[in-house]
Design an enzyme around this catalytic site. Sequence first.
Site: not given
Length: 291
Positions: A88, A209-210
């Site tokens: 994250c 952003c994952t």
Amino acid sequence: MAFFFTFIETQNSMDTSFQPIGVFDSGYGGLTILKEFLNDLPGYDFIYLGDNARAPYGSRSFEVVYEYTLQAVKKLFEMGCPLVILACNTASAKALRSIQQHDLPLMDPSKRVLGVIRPAVESIGEYTSNGHIGILGTVGTVLSDSYPIELGKFAGGKVVQTTQEACPIWVPLVENNEIDSPGTEYFVAKNIRNLLAADPEIDSIILGCTHYPLLLPVIRKFVPENIHILEQGKVVSSKLVEYLVRHPEMDDKCSKSGSVKYYTTENVETFEKNASTFIGREIKGEKIVLK
Ligand code: DGL
């Protein structure tokens, strides 16, 4: 075979021989990282923990993201993980350094917590020709300035200009599985237009952003083909493989029976349904409480 996996997936996590690599995210985004770990390190054990009940983290304060992330790390340590990956960016930007420098020495100096920003930063030099980089991320990641700071230090001197665009609506769209809705196209187009207007010379974009790789088909519609889009999954995974080779003492601590356990802080059925779609395999989840 089915029996074998069911058996492993229901093993008790208090079993001391079960020492998985912990993968943490606020919700579903970390699955884009876990998927690559499972490809590259198929023999290892993993625990995935999604704090779906409190996602998104992106607009939360530094203190809150730090507190939630620390709770998750403690829980994963209690469950036997010798190594935790903050999959994250928001948590990596706002909590990683404090956890590494302040909490880890007090909790258990033999354990490790790693993030996802540095691997992306170290890789971007391979893709950019003119050094103009675009970052798409949450409000928290963008405001932390972690990317511009790290790009200045670790991109091999190749980055001349970094332009960031916060996309506060994208994570809620993914968390609510609205990926294919027309509303998603509207917001994705708007943020990409803003980014490219701020620096028309951008030749590489980092999805910082994952959650965002889950939106890639929509993102690609609005990003010209000559611009490279860097997803973190593959680079984070190859850096983890390198890390385990460089640190055999840590590698020895990671158990290797090829099992994966999934935990969520929200409703298990919804998590199982969405996570199975996102990761491309049927998964079984369990509820967990973080405090
Ligand atoms: N996937 C996260 C990230 O990489 C989380 C975003 C959020 O919860 O807002 O930043």
